[in-house]
Enzyme design. Structure first.
Site, PDB file in Angstrom:
ATOM      1  N   LYS A  30       0.643  -1.177  -0.546  1.00  0.00           N
ATOM      2  CA  LYS A  30      -0.385   0.174  -0.426  1.00  0.00           C
ATOM      3  C   LYS A  30       0.912   1.404   0.123  1.00  0.00           C
ATOM      4  CE  LYS A  30      -2.308   3.380   2.193  1.00  0.00           C
ATOM      5  NZ  LYS A  30      -1.775   4.394   3.443  1.00  0.00           N
ATOM      6  N   ASP A  51      -6.210   0.545   0.466  1.00  0.00           N
ATOM      7  CA  ASP A  51      -6.220  -0.047   2.380  1.00  0.00           C
ATOM      8  C   ASP A  51      -7.598  -0.569   2.866  1.00  0.00           C
ATOM      9  OD1 ASP A  51      -7.604   2.169   2.801  1.00  0.00           O
ATOM     10  OD2 ASP A  51      -6.094   3.653   2.123  1.00  0.00           O
TER      11      ASP A  51
END
Length: 218
Positions: free
Chosen positions: A120, A138
């Site tokens: 991420k 996320d």
DNA sequence: ATCCCGAGGG
DNA sequence: CCCTCTGGAT
């Protein structure tokens, strides 16, 4: 119900969260990297405050590494998970100095090899600082995309691919922030505020929560 | 209680 | 896949 175009969804979110447009401005790759590492389990308001204080004492990898573990720990104490983050930030600064002349690398491989940087965070840096093709997924992005029916909701990796296939490339880095804000403000995990959400017509989750017998929501 | 822009380790 | 790491805000 006719299908709502993705650009229409993004336009609605744009109007809803004008702050998202500012989220990308005036941050060098290093500052973006550190702020993103700090962001887990921590509100953006606090991340911004802590980042400011941290950079006041260590504005580049060398200065930050020179602060030492204890000082970094103190400075970021306002954030959650600070123990892990302090160690990761120090180790990442040292690695940037040792391997990349104190600069942030621009490849996924190199980024994910930095302590505290996973997929991420690497995606945030790639798309946001270097304009490379990536969408950071996320928990918020994953949930919102799933509820809106933009992704099958199998895993974050799949959501990346689904969103990249749907969203015009010039909007990838920005739409990440739109989904984040929406996931936090209205489309929360346990108590989504569907009554206040302007995306009802586009939302599979909202429509799925309709009781077809009564027309009421569960 | 639940939430807050995850990553690393078992 | 599971767990842990943080503490303040709501």
């Amino acid at each position: 119900m006719e299908e709502v175009e993705i650009v229409e969804i993004l336009a609605v979110l744009d109007r809803l969260y004008p702050q998202a447009a500012c989220a990308l401005t005036h941050r060098n790759p290093f500052e973006l990297l550190i702020a993103t590492i700090l962001s887990a389990q921590c509100t953006d308001l606090r991340v911004n405050q802590v980042t400011r204080e941290l950079f006041a004492e260590g504005a580049d990898p060398q200065a930050m590494a020179d602060l030492g573990l204890e000082r970094i720990r103190q400075l970021i104490r306002g954030c959650g998970l600070f123990n892990n983050k302090a160690a990761n930030i120090l180790a990442t600064c040292q690695k940037l100095l040792a391997l990349y002349g104190g600069r942030v690398p621009d490849t996924r491989e190199a980024l994910e090899a930095l302590p505290g940087v996973g997929r991420k965070t690497a995606n945030v840096i790639l798309s946001n600082a270097f304009g490379q093709p990536a969408i950071a997924v996320d928990t918020h992005v994953f949930r919102v995309a799933h509820r809106l029916g933009l992704s099958g909701g199998v895993n974050p990796r799949r959501t990346e691919e689904d969103l990249m296939a749907l969203i015009p490339r010039e909007r990838w880095s920005h739409s990440h922030h739109l989904f984040i804000f929406h996931g936090r403000n209205l489309c929360q995990a346990r108590r989504p505020q569907c009554g206040q959400c302007p995306l009802q017509a586009a939302c599979k989750y909202y429509q799925g929560s309709l009781d077809l017998e009564t027309g009421n929501h569960r």
